[in-house]
Design an enzyme around this catalytic site. Structure first.
Site, PDB file in Angstrom:
ATOM      1  N   HIS A 268      27.717 -10.822   1.796  1.00  0.00           N
ATOM      2  CA  HIS A 268      26.457 -10.093   2.022  1.00  0.00           C
ATOM      3  C   HIS A 268      26.097 -10.270   3.501  1.00  0.00           C
ATOM      4  O   HIS A 268      26.852  -9.855   4.371  1.00  0.00           O
ATOM      5  CB  HIS A 268      25.426 -10.667   1.043  1.00  0.00           C
ATOM      6  N   HIS A 307      31.719  -1.596   0.553  1.00  0.00           N
ATOM      7  CA  HIS A 307      30.324  -1.712   0.123  1.00  0.00           C
ATOM      8  C   HIS A 307      30.236  -1.334  -1.342  1.00  0.00           C
ATOM      9  O   HIS A 307      30.951  -0.436  -1.779  1.00  0.00           O
ATOM     10  CB  HIS A 307      29.435  -0.771   0.966  1.00  0.00           C
ATOM     11  N   ASP A 363      27.718  -4.462   9.000  1.00  0.00           N
ATOM     12  CA  ASP A 363      28.063  -5.737   9.632  1.00  0.00           C
ATOM     13  C   ASP A 363      29.284  -5.649  10.546  1.00  0.00           C
ATOM     14  O   ASP A 363      29.609  -6.612  11.236  1.00  0.00           O
ATOM     15  CB  ASP A 363      28.340  -6.799   8.554  1.00  0.00           C
TER      16      ASP A 363
HETATM   17  N1  CMC Z   1      38.772  -5.946   2.212  1.00  0.00           N
HETATM   18  C1  CMC Z   1      39.833  -5.722   1.387  1.00  0.00           C
HETATM   19  N2  CMC Z   1      39.723  -5.196   0.153  1.00  0.00           N
HETATM   20  C2  CMC Z   1      38.490  -4.895  -0.269  1.00  0.00           C
HETATM   21  C3  CMC Z   1      37.361  -5.097   0.527  1.00  0.00           C
HETATM   22  C4  CMC Z   1      37.524  -5.635   1.820  1.00  0.00           C
HETATM   23  N3  CMC Z   1      36.482  -5.844   2.628  1.00  0.00           N
HETATM   24  N4  CMC Z   1      36.248  -4.707  -0.143  1.00  0.00           N
HETATM   25  C5  CMC Z   1      36.696  -4.283  -1.337  1.00  0.00           C
HETATM   26  N5  CMC Z   1      38.046  -4.381  -1.416  1.00  0.00           N
HETATM   27  C6  CMC Z   1      38.925  -3.957  -2.526  1.00  0.00           C
HETATM   28  C7  CMC Z   1      38.922  -4.990  -3.637  1.00  0.00           C
HETATM   29  O1  CMC Z   1      39.966  -5.921  -3.471  1.00  0.00           O
HETATM   30  C8  CMC Z   1      39.113  -4.108  -4.847  1.00  0.00           C
HETATM   31  O2  CMC Z   1      40.460  -3.726  -4.911  1.00  0.00           O
HETATM   32  P1  CMC Z   1      41.204  -3.603  -6.362  1.00  0.00           P
HETATM   33  O3  CMC Z   1      40.433  -2.534  -7.103  1.00  0.00           O
HETATM   34  O4  CMC Z   1      42.604  -3.241  -6.055  1.00  0.00           O
HETATM   35  O5  CMC Z   1      41.058  -4.958  -7.001  1.00  0.00           O
HETATM   36  C9  CMC Z   1      38.319  -2.834  -4.504  1.00  0.00           C
HETATM   37  O6  CMC Z   1      38.347  -2.770  -3.072  1.00  0.00           O
HETATM   38  C10 CMC Z   1      36.875  -2.869  -4.989  1.00  0.00           C
HETATM   39  O7  CMC Z   1      36.282  -4.046  -4.473  1.00  0.00           O
HETATM   40  P2  CMC Z   1      35.170  -4.881  -5.209  1.00  0.00           P
HETATM   41  O8  CMC Z   1      35.219  -6.289  -4.730  1.00  0.00           O
HETATM   42  O9  CMC Z   1      35.250  -4.639  -6.681  1.00  0.00           O
HETATM   43  O10 CMC Z   1      33.870  -4.154  -4.677  1.00  0.00           O
HETATM   44  P3  CMC Z   1      32.406  -4.696  -4.770  1.00  0.00           P
HETATM   45  O11 CMC Z   1      31.520  -3.525  -4.826  1.00  0.00           O
HETATM   46  O12 CMC Z   1      32.264  -5.706  -5.870  1.00  0.00           O
HETATM   47  O13 CMC Z   1      32.214  -5.491  -3.392  1.00  0.00           O
HETATM   48  C11 CMC Z   1      31.699  -5.988  -1.156  1.00  0.00           C
HETATM   49  C12 CMC Z   1      31.494  -4.992  -2.311  1.00  0.00           C
HETATM   50  C13 CMC Z   1      30.780  -5.579  -0.002  1.00  0.00           C
HETATM   51  C14 CMC Z   1      31.314  -7.389  -1.617  1.00  0.00           C
HETATM   52  C15 CMC Z   1      33.181  -5.941  -0.700  1.00  0.00           C
HETATM   53  O14 CMC Z   1      33.502  -4.648  -0.241  1.00  0.00           O
HETATM   54  C16 CMC Z   1      33.488  -6.977   0.376  1.00  0.00           C
HETATM   55  O15 CMC Z   1      33.799  -8.129   0.033  1.00  0.00           O
HETATM   56  N6  CMC Z   1      33.411  -6.604   1.686  1.00  0.00           N
HETATM   57  C17 CMC Z   1      33.618  -7.570   2.764  1.00  0.00           C
HETATM   58  C18 CMC Z   1      32.329  -8.328   3.009  1.00  0.00           C
HETATM   59  C19 CMC Z   1      31.304  -7.491   3.723  1.00  0.00           C
HETATM   60  O16 CMC Z   1      31.596  -6.831   4.709  1.00  0.00           O
HETATM   61  N7  CMC Z   1      30.059  -7.549   3.236  1.00  0.00           N
HETATM   62  C20 CMC Z   1      28.935  -6.848   3.852  1.00  0.00           C
HETATM   63  C21 CMC Z   1      28.423  -5.741   2.978  1.00  0.00           C
HETATM   64  S1  CMC Z   1      27.285  -4.641   3.873  1.00  0.00           S
HETATM   65  C22 CMC Z   1      25.931  -5.635   4.278  1.00  0.00           C
HETATM   66  C23 CMC Z   1      25.157  -6.033   3.084  1.00  0.00           C
HETATM   67  O17 CMC Z   1      24.264  -5.290   2.682  1.00  0.00           O
HETATM   68  O18 CMC Z   1      25.414  -7.108   2.551  1.00  0.00           O
END
Ligand code: CMC
Length: 429
Positions: A268, A307, A363
């Protein structure tokens, strides 16, 4: 007009129920009618991470993740970032309308009149180790404010609520700057209520230098716009944490402290710090392909990408990227920008990211700007928290006025042991 209901048939029993549809949702409690035995608890929804559960009705912020749209109270983020100040946006979020010129002057003065912090808070901030992470310090500072302002417990009194809102908006930047300078053995710089919010924050951090003409207006405006971009984002992890805490009628300091705790995580608000560390680790554009291989091999995540809601370019990231170059004109370029731009270019053409609809989020570029401005990397999530404070407070005010809300208390699917005999300590395996 078609019937606004959803009919569900339980194939275990043949029972059919009809649930009312309002705003494309059905009341989850309606499912409880579905039972196999009369004494069953009844059907529930299973939704880890709340990916498809609306927890409230809100009028604060609208996000369309597929189209990349973000609006506060109906106003597009692009317009607010261009035209409005952070305190103006805070007013909008909190009260639902943009202020008139005279209301804005009055509001600015009311917030800036609250920028001095209590001696008790100063004493507390001096007790942390010099290398304490600023998010831990901020959480503690906000929680401590609950003890300095016990009237905050009167969460159902609108005048009392507003006083705490003003205190938090006014005092948090001062507490952050005080802790930052104290940790470096530097004397505190008192707030200057005659300055704008972001000017004053950079002034208290000591970024004006000695005896020069004050903060460069380009940097002050960049800070202000970054705060605007972070000001709210509907029911994200930290805001949901805040609403959960505040649903028990806990005071707003405890609720905001909890929200900051949720924001701290690298998935986050901690992502801006993690992005900078990642870019520094990559260190060279030539090493990007190897790093992306590690991402695709699920060894690491590409921080600042992806996201839960945006499946398109995060509109905030576009604005942040533009601000970066404006800031570099003043500060000189941050060499990490070249790595970030190339990393983005490579990733958004790569099938791994395309197929998962992963784009840069807010970010991805913000840390590069903060670093160029002189902020140490560990303070980046704190800057996110300062920006998000009016959003949290607006969501809290909305919650307090929402007659449909009850204490947050999800259900679980219990998969543990049934009742079993208790073994005395000497008989345990
Ligand atoms: N790098 C690599 N793979 C990713 C990433 C990433 N940053 N984000 C998602 N994925 C992949 C994930 O491995 C999954 O793949 P598969 O379906 O093959 O297993 C797919 O994309 C869906 O990911 P998820 O984890 O189920 O998605 P989510 O909605 O639960 O997570 C997130 C959202 C923001 C936590 C995630 O995208 C992430 O960890 N991003 C990196 C951290 C980041 O930049 N966070 C800041 C978010 S914006 C500011 C805020 O408001 O917090």
């Amino acid at each position: 007009m078609s019937k606004q209901t959803l009919t569900i048939t339980d194939n275990r029993t043949g029972q059919t129920i009809e649930l009312p549809i309002e705003h494309d949702t059905v009341p989850a409690i309606g499912l409880r009618q579905l039972k196999v035995q009369a004494d069953d608890f009844g059907m529930m929804l299973y939704d880890p991470g709340y990916t498809n559960t609306a927890s409230c009705k809100s009028q604060v912020t609208f996000v369309d993740g597929d189209k990349g749209i973000l609006r506060y109270r109906g106003y597009p983020i692009e317009r607010l970032a261009k035209e409005s100040t952070f305190l103006e946006v805070a007013y909008l979020l909190l009260f639902g309308e943009l202020p008139t010129a005279s209301k804005l002057t009055d509001w600015n003065a009311r917030v800036m009149a609250q920028t001095r912090i209590d001696d008790g808070l100063k004493n507390l901030l001096q007790t942390f180790p010099a290398d304490a992470h600023p998010m831990g310090v901020l959480i503690s500072a906000v929680a401590a404010m609950s003890t300095f302002y016990p009237e905050a417990k009167q969460v159902h009194d609108s005048e009392t609520r507003l006083r705490q809102v003003l205190r938090m908006l006014g005092q948090l930047p001062t507490a952050v700057a005080f802790a930052y300078r104290n940790g470096r053995g530097l004397p505190a710089i008192e707030p200057d209520a005659a300055l704008g919010y972001s000017d004053n924050f950079l002034h208290m951090m000591g970024f004006a230098g000695d005896g020069d003409g004050g903060i460069d207006p380009v940097l002050a405006r960049a800070m202000d716009v970054l705060f605007v971009l972070h000001a709210d984002h509907e029911q994200n992890c930290s805001t949901s944490a805040l609403r959960n805490i505040a649903s028990s009628d806990a005071d707003p300091y405890c609720a905001v402290a909890g929200a900051i705790g949720a924001l701290y995580g690298p998935l986050h608000g901690g992502a801006n710090e993690a992005v900078l560390r990642m870019l520094a680790e990559i260190g060279d554009v030539k090493k990007i392909p190897a790093y992306l291989d590690r991402v695709k091999g699920r060894e690491v995540r590409l921080m600042g990408f992806g996201h839960r809601v945006y499946k398109n370019y995060d509109p905030r990231a576009q604005i942040v990227k533009k601000i970066a170059y404006e800031v570099f004109d003043v500060t000189g370029s941050n060499p990490l920008i070249d790595i970030a731009v190339e990393l983005e270019r490579t990733a958004i053409e790569d099938d791994y990211f395309v197929s998962r609809r992963l784009y840069p989020n807010v970010d991805f570029y913000s840390g590069i700007i903060y670093q160029a401005m002189g902020f140490p990397v560990e303070i980046f999530p704190v800057l996110f928290a300062l920006g998000r404070t009016p959003g949290w407070l607006a969501q809290w005010m909305e919650l307090m006025g929402d007659a449909e809300q009850r204490i947050a208390r999800p259900r679980q699917i219990y998969l543990g042991e049934g009742e079993r005999p208790y073994p005395p300590i000497g008989e345990r395996g």
